[in-house]
Enzyme design. Structure first.
Site, PDB file in Angstrom:
ATOM      1  N   ALA A   5      32.939  47.121  46.142  1.00 20.82           N
ATOM      2  CA  ALA A   5      32.340  46.809  44.838  1.00 20.82           C
ATOM      3  C   ALA A   5      31.526  45.519  44.916  1.00 20.82           C
ATOM      4  O   ALA A   5      30.400  45.458  44.415  1.00 20.82           O
ATOM      5  CB  ALA A   5      33.431  46.692  43.778  1.00 20.82           C
ATOM      6  N   TYR A   9      38.545  47.889  34.273  1.00 22.21           N
ATOM      7  CA  TYR A   9      38.462  48.144  32.838  1.00 22.21           C
ATOM      8  C   TYR A   9      39.713  48.878  32.380  1.00 22.21           C
ATOM      9  O   TYR A   9      40.464  49.416  33.199  1.00 22.21           O
ATOM     10  CB  TYR A   9      37.205  48.959  32.481  1.00 22.21           C
ATOM     11  CG  TYR A   9      36.998  50.156  33.362  1.00 22.21           C
ATOM     12  CD1 TYR A   9      36.199  50.057  34.503  1.00 22.21           C
ATOM     13  CD2 TYR A   9      37.643  51.365  33.101  1.00 22.21           C
ATOM     14  CE1 TYR A   9      36.037  51.135  35.348  1.00 22.21           C
ATOM     15  CE2 TYR A   9      37.482  52.452  33.935  1.00 22.21           C
ATOM     16  CZ  TYR A   9      36.675  52.334  35.054  1.00 22.21           C
ATOM     17  OH  TYR A   9      36.523  53.410  35.892  1.00 22.21           O
ATOM     18  N   LYS A  67      35.410  38.227  55.786  1.00 18.03           N
ATOM     19  CA  LYS A  67      34.604  39.309  55.208  1.00 18.03           C
ATOM     20  C   LYS A  67      33.459  38.748  54.372  1.00 18.03           C
ATOM     21  O   LYS A  67      32.368  39.306  54.337  1.00 18.03           O
ATOM     22  CB  LYS A  67      35.486  40.203  54.334  1.00 18.03           C
ATOM     23  CG  LYS A  67      36.424  41.096  55.098  1.00 18.03           C
ATOM     24  CD  LYS A  67      36.930  42.175  54.148  1.00 18.03           C
ATOM     25  CE  LYS A  67      38.227  42.768  54.596  1.00 18.03           C
ATOM     26  NZ  LYS A  67      38.881  43.547  53.535  1.00 18.03           N
ATOM     27  N   LYS A 107      32.479  56.048  49.491  1.00 19.81           N
ATOM     28  CA  LYS A 107      31.108  55.533  49.347  1.00 19.81           C
ATOM     29  C   LYS A 107      30.430  55.267  50.692  1.00 19.81           C
ATOM     30  O   LYS A 107      29.224  55.444  50.826  1.00 19.81           O
ATOM     31  CB  LYS A 107      31.106  54.266  48.489  1.00 19.81           C
ATOM     32  CG  LYS A 107      31.440  54.555  47.018  1.00 19.81           C
ATOM     33  CD  LYS A 107      31.338  53.298  46.160  1.00 19.81           C
ATOM     34  CE  LYS A 107      31.765  53.609  44.729  1.00 19.81           C
ATOM     35  NZ  LYS A 107      31.682  52.427  43.854  1.00 19.81           N
ATOM     36  N   SER A 150      33.763  59.624  34.533  1.00 20.11           N
ATOM     37  CA  SER A 150      32.380  60.082  34.742  1.00 20.11           C
ATOM     38  C   SER A 150      32.059  61.410  34.035  1.00 20.11           C
ATOM     39  O   SER A 150      30.986  61.528  33.444  1.00 20.11           O
ATOM     40  CB  SER A 150      32.075  60.193  36.241  1.00 20.11           C
ATOM     41  OG  SER A 150      32.078  58.914  36.801  1.00 20.11           O
TER      42      SER A 150
HETATM   43  P1  NDP Z   1      38.167  47.415  47.962  1.00 26.88           P
HETATM   44  O1  NDP Z   1      39.484  47.993  48.293  1.00 26.88           O
HETATM   45  O2  NDP Z   1      36.965  47.784  48.769  1.00 26.88           O
HETATM   46  O3  NDP Z   1      38.265  45.792  47.998  1.00 26.88           O
HETATM   47  C1  NDP Z   1      39.382  45.144  47.447  1.00 26.88           C
HETATM   48  C2  NDP Z   1      39.105  43.652  47.325  1.00 26.88           C
HETATM   49  O4  NDP Z   1      40.205  43.054  46.606  1.00 26.88           O
HETATM   50  C3  NDP Z   1      39.027  42.919  48.663  1.00 26.88           C
HETATM   51  O5  NDP Z   1      38.105  41.855  48.544  1.00 26.88           O
HETATM   52  C4  NDP Z   1      40.467  42.402  48.832  1.00 26.88           C
HETATM   53  O6  NDP Z   1      40.574  41.247  49.637  1.00 26.88           O
HETATM   54  C5  NDP Z   1      40.781  42.011  47.409  1.00 26.88           C
HETATM   55  N1  NDP Z   1      42.226  41.936  47.162  1.00 26.88           N
HETATM   56  C6  NDP Z   1      43.114  42.962  47.164  1.00 26.88           C
HETATM   57  N2  NDP Z   1      44.358  42.495  46.896  1.00 26.88           N
HETATM   58  C7  NDP Z   1      44.249  41.142  46.735  1.00 26.88           C
HETATM   59  C8  NDP Z   1      45.168  40.107  46.449  1.00 26.88           C
HETATM   60  N3  NDP Z   1      46.466  40.366  46.246  1.00 26.88           N
HETATM   61  N4  NDP Z   1      44.709  38.838  46.327  1.00 26.88           N
HETATM   62  C9  NDP Z   1      43.394  38.568  46.503  1.00 26.88           C
HETATM   63  N5  NDP Z   1      42.454  39.524  46.777  1.00 26.88           N
HETATM   64  C10 NDP Z   1      42.889  40.794  46.904  1.00 26.88           C
HETATM   65  O7  NDP Z   1      37.942  47.774  46.408  1.00 26.88           O
HETATM   66  P2  NDP Z   1      36.543  47.885  45.632  1.00 26.88           P
HETATM   67  O8  NDP Z   1      35.683  46.755  46.070  1.00 26.88           O
HETATM   68  O9  NDP Z   1      36.005  49.247  45.729  1.00 26.88           O
HETATM   69  O10 NDP Z   1      37.008  47.690  44.092  1.00 26.88           O
HETATM   70  C11 NDP Z   1      37.375  46.427  43.582  1.00 26.88           C
HETATM   71  C12 NDP Z   1      37.581  46.514  42.062  1.00 26.88           C
HETATM   72  O11 NDP Z   1      36.349  46.823  41.403  1.00 26.88           O
HETATM   73  C13 NDP Z   1      38.584  47.589  41.621  1.00 26.88           C
HETATM   74  O12 NDP Z   1      39.390  47.029  40.588  1.00 26.88           O
HETATM   75  C14 NDP Z   1      37.696  48.688  41.058  1.00 26.88           C
HETATM   76  O13 NDP Z   1      38.369  49.425  40.054  1.00 26.88           O
HETATM   77  C15 NDP Z   1      36.550  47.885  40.476  1.00 26.88           C
HETATM   78  N6  NDP Z   1      35.284  48.641  40.368  1.00 26.88           N
HETATM   79  C16 NDP Z   1      34.714  48.779  39.135  1.00 26.88           C
HETATM   80  C17 NDP Z   1      33.515  49.460  38.975  1.00 26.88           C
HETATM   81  C18 NDP Z   1      32.917  49.589  37.622  1.00 26.88           C
HETATM   82  O14 NDP Z   1      31.960  50.368  37.448  1.00 26.88           O
HETATM   83  N7  NDP Z   1      33.392  48.858  36.638  1.00 26.88           N
HETATM   84  C19 NDP Z   1      32.809  50.048  40.127  1.00 26.88           C
HETATM   85  C20 NDP Z   1      33.489  49.829  41.401  1.00 26.88           C
HETATM   86  C21 NDP Z   1      34.679  49.162  41.487  1.00 26.88           C
HETATM   87  P3  NDP Z   1      40.798  41.394  51.237  1.00 26.88           P
HETATM   88  O15 NDP Z   1      39.430  41.602  51.797  1.00 26.88           O
HETATM   89  O16 NDP Z   1      41.420  40.115  51.615  1.00 26.88           O
HETATM   90  O17 NDP Z   1      41.704  42.585  51.448  1.00 26.88           O
END
Ligand code: NDP
Length: 277
Positions: free
Chosen positions: A134, A225, A159, A69, A20
């Site tokens: 996200a 990314y 969820k 957030k 950022s």
């Molecule tokens: P969270 O920790 O809030 O959510 C994680 C998600 O990933 C949940 O749905 C979780 O499932 C799932 N997950 C984790 N491990 C596994 C697995 N082994 N198998 C299947 N599902 C899995 O993270 P965020 O939502 O904040 O971020 C998610 C991604 O988005 C990250 O990679 C982040 O870097 C990216 N991102 C990119 C942005 C951009 O501007 N490009 C902005 C924001 C985020 P469960 O509910 O079952 O735990």
């Protein structure tokens, strides 16, 4: 001498990886604004204090990243429509003793898809994998574009159902078929757009998803990314078009820049420059 520069920051934990500062400084240079923008590490249990200290230091606004957030949403005393619906805030504006919370993630994703990747969402079949911050933050912006169908799936399927219940009223108002399917039960049919909003790419774990959801006319979009992920490789093996989430990152920053400065920066050169590094 009075410092006429306006001061901004991004707050998270961890924060050293954040792009950022680089993005906002590039926007400021391009638009001729004089700003300071720094990355601030907040202790996990000190987010509120960190923000109040920054307000006392006359900061004009901050971006907020993981894991704050939701706390930023609770701290704000006014919210934009997108922040209210997502119940999460990634941009704070400090104005006239008010803390105004915005969420620009969804706008960033949709702009990247439609403007940079030439992928219109209207009437399309979309699969959104993940139900974390996200995923939740981008759903309303996607519904606004009126796809024909938005299917939600997640490892913890409850969820996805919670999000579906919350978003159903908006889906109906935009005439979108919003449904939930377990990952293991996804149909052997392709989607026009498949978005990976899980953190599997971050953790280098494989996302167990049936490859029939991809097609040569699909776009597979990984919000992650900076690295070639197994999700992207799987999509490429089915000849799908692919993209990482760098454009989303830059576009959500551009929207935050607009909120603070009322100037829309151009994003193409910033995306290209970050990609080349
Ligand atoms: P969270 O920790 O809030 O959510 C994680 C998600 O990933 C949940 O749905 C979780 O499932 C799932 N997950 C984790 N491990 C596994 C697995 N082994 N198998 C299947 N599902 C899995 O993270 P965020 O939502 O904040 O971020 C998610 C991604 O988005 C990250 O990679 C982040 O870097 C990216 N991102 C990119 C942005 C951009 O501007 N490009 C902005 C924001 C985020 P469960 O509910 O079952 O735990």
């Amino acid at each position: 001498m009075t410092d006429l520069k306006k001061h901004f920051a991004v707050i998270g934990n961890p924060i050293h990886h954040s792009l950022s500062p680089q993005i906002h400084r590039a926007f400021a240079k391009e638009t001729g604004l004089h700003i300071e923008y720094e990355a601030i590490l907040s202790p996990l249990d000190e987010f509120k204090n960190t923000i109040h200290k920054l307000i006392a230091q006359k900061l004009h606004g901050t971006n907020v990243t993981l894991p704050f957030k939701k706390e930023a949403y609770e701290l704000a005393n006014q919210h934009s429509n997108h922040a209210k619906i997502a119940e999460a805030v990634n941009t704070l504006e400090f104005k006239d003793d008010q803390i105004i919370g915005h969420n620009t993630d969804g706008i960033g994703l949709v702009r990247d898809l439609e403007q940079n990747l030439n992928t219109q969402l209207k009437h399309k079949k979309i699969l959104l994998i993940g139900a974390g911050g996200a995923a939740e933050g981008v759903i309303y912006s996607m519904l606004e574009k009126k796809p024909s169908e938005l299917t939600l799936t997640n490892r913890t399927i409850e969820k996805s159902h919670v999000i579906q219940n919350k978003m159903d009223v908006h889906a109906k108002s935009f005439n979108v078929n919003l449904n939930v399917i377990e990952i293991a039960r996804l149909p052997h049919q392709y989607f026009d757009l498949i978005i990976n909003a899980t953190s599997t790419s971050l953790n280098n774990t494989d996302l167990a998803i049936n490859h029939k959801v991809f097609h040569k006319s699909s776009l597979a979009y990984d919000m992650m990314y900076g690295k070639e992920t197994s999700f992207i490789k799987k999509a490429q093996s089915q000849d799908s078009k692919t993209s990482d989430g760098l454009g989303m990152l830059v576009e959500q920053a551009a929207e935050a820049f607009f909120i603070w400065h009322h100037i829309q920066p151009t994003t193409k050169s910033v995306i290209e420059s970050l990609r080349s590094h």
